[in-house]
Design a protein around this motif. Structure first.
Motif, short mmCIF file in Angstrom:
data_model
loop_
_atom_site.label_atom_id
_atom_site.label_comp_id
_atom_site.label_asym_id
_atom_site.label_seq_id
_atom_site.Cartn_x
_atom_site.Cartn_y
_atom_site.Cartn_z
N LYS A 174 0.82 -1.21 0.00
CA LYS A 174 0.00 0.00 0.00
C LYS A 174 0.86 1.26 0.00
O LYS A 174 1.97 1.28 0.52
N ALA A 175 0.30 2.31 -0.59
CA ALA A 175 0.93 3.63 -0.54
C ALA A 175 0.77 4.17 0.88
O ALA A 175 -0.17 3.79 1.59
N PRO A 176 1.67 5.06 1.30
CA PRO A 176 1.48 5.68 2.61
C PRO A 176 0.09 6.31 2.72
O PRO A 176 -0.42 6.89 1.76
N GLY A 177 -0.52 6.12 3.89
CA GLY A 177 -1.84 6.68 4.11
C GLY A 177 -2.58 5.99 5.23
O GLY A 177 -2.05 5.11 5.90
N HIS A 178 -3.84 6.40 5.42
CA HIS A 178 -4.71 5.92 6.48
C HIS A 178 -5.67 4.88 5.90
O HIS A 178 -6.31 5.14 4.88
N TYR A 179 -5.77 3.72 6.57
CA TYR A 179 -6.63 2.64 6.09
C TYR A 179 -7.45 2.10 7.26
O TYR A 179 -6.88 1.67 8.26
N GLU A 180 -8.77 2.11 7.11
CA GLU A 180 -9.64 1.57 8.15
C GLU A 180 -9.65 0.05 8.07
O GLU A 180 -9.71 -0.52 6.98
N LEU A 181 -9.59 -0.58 9.24
CA LEU A 181 -9.68 -2.04 9.33
C LEU A 181 -10.99 -2.45 9.99
O LEU A 181 -11.62 -3.40 9.57
N GLN A 182 -11.36 -1.71 11.05
CA GLN A 182 -12.66 -1.88 11.72
C GLN A 182 -13.13 -0.48 12.11
O GLN A 182 -13.19 -0.14 13.30
N GLY A 183 -13.41 0.34 11.13
CA GLY A 183 -13.84 1.71 11.39
C GLY A 183 -12.81 2.48 12.20
O GLY A 183 -11.61 2.38 11.95
N GLU A 184 -13.29 3.24 13.18
CA GLU A 184 -12.38 4.01 14.03
C GLU A 184 -11.89 3.21 15.24
O GLU A 184 -11.13 3.71 16.05
N GLU A 185 -12.34 1.97 15.35
CA GLU A 185 -11.90 1.12 16.46
C GLU A 185 -10.50 0.57 16.19
O GLU A 185 -9.67 0.49 17.09
N VAL A 186 -10.25 0.17 14.94
CA VAL A 186 -8.96 -0.38 14.53
C VAL A 186 -8.68 0.15 13.12
O VAL A 186 -9.47 -0.06 12.21
#
Length: 155
Positions: A33-45
């Motif tokens: 993946k490119a650098p960045g923010h990725y949700e796994l379980q919403g804002e929990e994880v």
């Protein structure tokens, strides 16, 4: 602070919520993946994929969090992380509650560890840490920081 290796995750003794978070992150293939923010379980994880050059520790500030547990997993390169126990952060700036971080200039009783690819370290809320420091000479690293809402451990 807890340190371990992915290859022994199943026998690491980590709480189930942290093992699950790391397993989700690895399954998402952060190395691709490119650098960045990725949700796994919403804002929990969620995870933040990062790629940058390491720096001398005196050019960096320590960080700590209140709401989230940090699981820092090194993908490539070598990284030194300076850290301390909860309550050891000194000369701290204001807490940024919305983004859950506080920067500090000093850690009392500072310790140091070196991460190599496949190694991870878990920082609980209140534990100051200064990631991204050089090992020998500056080098490029790629890592993923898995953020786990601390309340998941008490749920």
């Amino acid at each position: 602070m807890i340190m371990g290796e992915l290859q022994s995750l199943a026998s690491s003794g980590l709480p189930e919520a942290l093992v699950n978070a790391l397993t989700l992150a690895v399954a998402a293939r952060p190395q691709e993946k490119a650098p960045g923010h990725y949700e796994l379980q919403g804002e929990e994880v969620f995870m933040n994929v990062m790629q940058f050059a390491t720096q001398p520790p005196e050019q960096k500030k320590a960080e700590l969090h209140e709401q989230y547990i940090d699981i820092q997993l090194l993908l490539t390169g070598e990284e030194r992380i300076l850290f301390g126990v909860a309550g050891s952060a000194r000369e701290c700036e204001e807490m940024h509650h919305d983004e859950d971080y506080q920067l500090c200039s000093r850690i009392d009783g500072e310790q140091s560890m070196v991460l190599k690819p496949g190694m991870f370290v878990v920082f609980m809320p209140g534990e100051p840490h200064k990631p991204g420091c050089i090992v020998g000479t500056a080098g490029e690293i790629k890592k993923v920081v898995v953020k786990v809402r601390a309340s998941l451990l008490t749920a």
